[in-house]
Design a protein around this motif. Structure first.
Motif, mmCIF file in Angstrom:
data_model
loop_
_atom_site.group_PDB
_atom_site.id
_atom_site.type_symbol
_atom_site.label_atom_id
_atom_site.label_comp_id
_atom_site.label_asym_id
_atom_site.label_seq_id
_atom_site.Cartn_x
_atom_site.Cartn_y
_atom_site.Cartn_z
ATOM 1 N N LEU A 141 52.587 47.624 47.767
ATOM 2 C CA LEU A 141 52.024 48.210 46.573
ATOM 3 C C LEU A 141 50.538 47.490 46.002
ATOM 4 N N LYS A 142 49.816 48.157 45.777
ATOM 5 C CA LYS A 142 48.689 47.584 45.383
ATOM 6 C C LYS A 142 48.178 48.289 43.767
ATOM 7 N N CYS A 143 48.243 47.252 42.870
ATOM 8 C CA CYS A 143 48.347 47.790 41.432
ATOM 9 C C CYS A 143 46.963 46.973 40.578
ATOM 10 N N LEU A 156 50.329 43.313 45.617
ATOM 11 C CA LEU A 156 48.910 42.734 45.235
ATOM 12 C C LEU A 156 48.500 43.125 44.126
ATOM 13 N N ILE A 157 48.249 42.363 43.131
ATOM 14 C CA ILE A 157 48.169 42.762 41.636
ATOM 15 C C ILE A 157 46.819 42.227 41.341
ATOM 16 N N GLY A 158 45.999 42.990 40.918
ATOM 17 C CA GLY A 158 44.492 42.528 40.377
ATOM 18 C C GLY A 158 44.470 43.042 39.000
ATOM 19 N N VAL A 159 43.613 42.270 38.227
ATOM 20 C CA VAL A 159 43.146 42.574 36.834
ATOM 21 C C VAL A 159 41.729 42.950 36.434
ATOM 22 N N MET A 160 41.556 43.822 35.760
ATOM 23 C CA MET A 160 40.141 44.269 35.339
ATOM 24 C C MET A 160 40.055 44.492 33.905
ATOM 25 N N SER A 161 39.046 44.040 33.140
ATOM 26 C CA SER A 161 38.880 44.011 31.719
ATOM 27 C C SER A 161 37.603 45.117 31.396
ATOM 28 N N PHE A 162 37.856 45.817 30.586
ATOM 29 C CA PHE A 162 36.622 46.490 29.733
ATOM 30 C C PHE A 162 36.685 46.406 28.268
ATOM 31 N N PRO A 163 35.679 46.564 27.683
ATOM 32 C CA PRO A 163 34.063 46.142 28.294
ATOM 33 C C PRO A 163 33.870 45.000 28.801
ATOM 34 N N ASN A 164 32.668 44.973 29.265
ATOM 35 C CA ASN A 164 32.113 43.493 29.485
ATOM 36 C C ASN A 164 30.867 43.209 28.743
ATOM 37 N N GLY A 165 31.265 43.047 27.432
ATOM 38 C CA GLY A 165 30.403 42.687 26.652
ATOM 39 C C GLY A 165 28.926 43.374 26.685
ATOM 40 N N PRO A 202 40.966 38.785 40.980
ATOM 41 C CA PRO A 202 41.071 39.821 42.242
ATOM 42 C C PRO A 202 42.325 40.088 42.748
ATOM 43 N N PHE A 203 42.517 41.127 43.346
ATOM 44 C CA PHE A 203 43.936 41.292 43.948
ATOM 45 C C PHE A 203 44.479 39.941 44.778
ATOM 46 N N THR A 204 45.754 39.738 44.186
ATOM 47 C CA THR A 204 46.403 38.488 44.656
ATOM 48 C C THR A 204 48.139 38.740 44.787
ATOM 49 N N ASP A 205 48.632 38.105 45.558
ATOM 50 C CA ASP A 205 50.053 38.143 45.852
ATOM 51 C C ASP A 205 50.613 36.611 45.159
ATOM 52 N N ASN A 206 49.716 35.764 44.410
ATOM 53 C CA ASN A 206 50.279 34.485 44.102
ATOM 54 C C ASN A 206 50.352 34.367 42.407
ATOM 55 N N CYS A 207 51.316 34.125 42.051
ATOM 56 C CA CYS A 207 51.510 34.085 40.581
ATOM 57 C C CYS A 207 50.931 33.054 39.964
ATOM 58 N N SER A 208 50.686 32.142 40.126
ATOM 59 C CA SER A 208 50.055 31.160 39.628
ATOM 60 C C SER A 208 48.537 31.149 39.464
#
Ligand SMILES: Nc1ncnc2c1ncn2[C@@H]1O[C@H](COP(=O)(O)OP(=O)(O)OP(=O)(O)O)[C@@H](O)[C@H]1O
Lengths: 290, 235
Positions: free
Chosen positions: B128-130, B166-175, B185-191
């Motif tokens: 799963l890529k989210c 794999l979880i990635g996070v993107m936010s909007f807007p960017n100022g 970026p997409f990662t499988d590492n929680c910390s």
């Protein structure tokens, strides 16, 4: 929510079993389903129809309810079938209509320890049977528990959140979810349900809901100490790995109001009743031979 | 099936897009490229325009929920599982159609069990890529701590599956500098994810459509070697 709203009189016809129902009114709705009170046109009985577009989830729910069907702790299930509504197929289960109020209505004032404990005992038995079959209920909450006044029993509805032991909890409500309180994982196991049940008991006794994003966990533990409710504390701290241990501790609470003597009498009456019942069944079996 | 992967976006917003076009169209574009779009609307007393959330999820072949901020975590867990399940059901059904000319619905309910067991197993095993695409404008700004906690909570829930996540996070807007910003970026590492989430900070407008498009191209940029199942079977 894409299951259409049906009006009174709408006729639901099963695609495979060809049963016909007439919708009477809507009983409730959730994430992916609507539940209607409907009339079974052949038997003339009222049933609850849970109609959903999520075929696999409803199928699983049906199978789980079948496991519990021999007992009175969940609605009897009659059939699973598809129906066409406005050109599109949906899946439905027909089950026993439970007339009563959900426990949610009870949570606005503290209720008697005696009553609370007996409600919890009923639910513990239902969960115990589910656990024995390898499932964890997960989404235990007052909305999913109906008090059936006529038959004075407690009924667990909505098995949509139940998952196989060891898999991941999919549906939960934060206050009943140990992980939201920061003290355990969302891997479904017996102690996940016992945690939720202990929390429910606490909430029934206090008469108000808690909120994991506003309250601290240890304060609830402290309150359980004040109430002298050892099983709640043990349940919340996940000291039980088996719901029958919890059940036994709840049963031996002094606050049940029923003293030990009375309990003994009750037990022996029960044993006699069961023996008579079994006797009748065996006799019937011999006579009719079915 | 081993190298299949499910691609999904979870859009989290509490408002209506006010710049950059129609988000439902962007969600449709995502779905056409095999990326499911789920949408979660955070409701508070001032919230308006929640119809948009439904439209986005519908166009994006995904699920939607309207919830209070306290329920963001449980809602993310639920939409993720539901959309994975619904997607697999669609894939398996269209494969059945190719193979034997009938869909799951054409098999009697009694005999469907086997198909569903298969789907249930896939659900647990599939990769799963989210991408969580979160609004950080206006009234969302005081909900960002809850958003961070919910993302971690989702991660911990998904970790229980046996498949890769794999979880990635993107936010909007960017100022002032653009529509979106990659928080993690997409990662499988929680910390790793936890550290990156500190970058989640409040900002201005609500350009939902451009943000969704940026999410699509980020998916395409980070495309794994294996072909997504979805790209083969679901339009
Ligand atoms: N057998 C029944 N008898 C009477 N009322 C019922 C019955 N089953 C469900 N209901 C009513 O319908 C409401 C919704 O039912 P249920 O919780 O099963 O559906 P749901 O929330 O849509 O399920 P899910 O959480 O799986 O999406 C319940 O809260 C209850 O009030």
């Amino acid at each position: 929510m894409t299951v259409p709203k049906l009006t009174a009189g709408y006729e639901v016809t099963g695609r495979w079993n060809k049963k016909k129902y007439a919708v009477i009114s809507q009983l409730g709705k959730g994430g992916t389903a609507r539940v209607y009170l409907a009339l079974d046109k052949v038997s003339g009985n009222n049933v609850a129809l849970k109609i959903s577009e999520n075929f696999s989830s409803l199928n699983r729910e049906y199978n789980i309810m079948r496991l519990l069907s021999a007992n009175k702790f969940s609605p009897q299930v009659y059939e699973i079938d598809d129906c066409k509504i406005m050109g599109k197929f949906y899946n439905y289960i027909a089950m026993e209509y439970i007339q009563g109020t959900t426990l949610k209505m009870l949570i606005n004032q503290p209720i008697e320890p005696k009553t609370a404990l007996s409600i919890i005992k009923f639910i513990a038995i239902a969960l115990g049977i589910l656990h024995k079959n390898g499932y964890i209920y997960c989404d235990l909450k007052p909305e999913n528990i109906i008090y059936d006044k006529r038959k004075s029993r407690i009924v667990l509805i909505d098995f949509g959140g139940a998952v196989k032991k060891g898999s991941c909890v999919v549906e939960y409500t934060p206050v009943f979810d140990r992980s939201s309180w920061g003290i355990g994982t969302r891997r479904a196991d017996e102690s996940y349900d016992i945690f939720a049940l202990s929390m429910l008991l606490m909430i029934l006794l206090k008469g108000e809901l808690y909120n994991p994003s506003k309250q601290e966990f240890y304060k609830i533990i402290k309150e359980s100490d004040v109430l002298k409710m050892e099983p709640i504390k043990k349940g919340l701290l996940m000291k039980y790995s088996n719901i029958w241990e919890f059940y036994r501790d709840i049963k031996s609470m002094k606050n049940t109001g029923l003293n030990k003597e009375y309990d003994k009498i009750l037990n022996s009456i029960l044993v006699i009743a069961i023996s008579i019942f079994l006797g009748i069944i065996i006799a019937a079996y011999k006579i009719i031979g079915f | 099936m081993d190298n299949g992967m499910i691609n999904q976006i979870i859009l989290v917003t509490d408002g209506q897009s006010n710049i950059g076009g129609d988000p439902a169209l962007a969600a449709y574009e995502a779905a056409s490229q095999g990326i499911i779009v789920n949408a979660i609307g955070i409701i508070d007393p001032s919230s308006v325009g929640m119809q948009e959330i439904k439209d986005i999820a519908k166009a994006g072949n995904g699920q939607y929920q309207l919830v209070q901020i306290e329920d963001l975590a449980s809602s993310m867990v639920l939409v993720t599982h539901q959309s994975v399940q619904a997607t697999l059901e669609q894939i398996v059904s269209s494969q059945l159609k190719q193979l034997i000319g009938s869909e799951v619905g054409d098999i009697s309910p009694k005999k469907r069990g086997k198909v569903f067991e298969f789907i249930e197993r896939l659900q647990d095993e599939i990769a799963l890529k989210c991408l969580i695409l979160t609004d950080t404008s206006g009234s969302m700004s005081n909900k960002l701590q809850a958003a961070r906690e919910s993302i971690i909570s989702l991660f911990k829930s998904l970790e229980i599956r046996s498949g890769k996540n794999l979880i990635g996070v993107m936010s909007f807007p960017n100022g002032s500098s653009g529509y979106t910003k990659i928080i993690s970026p997409f990662t499988d590492n929680c910390s790793e994810l936890e550290d990156e989430l500190l970058k989640l900070q409040p900002s201005g407008n609500t350009p939902t459509a451009p943000a969704l498009r940026a999410a699509i191209s980020y998916f395409l940029q980070t495309k794994e070697d294996n072909n997504g199942l979805l790209e083969q079977f679901v339009v």
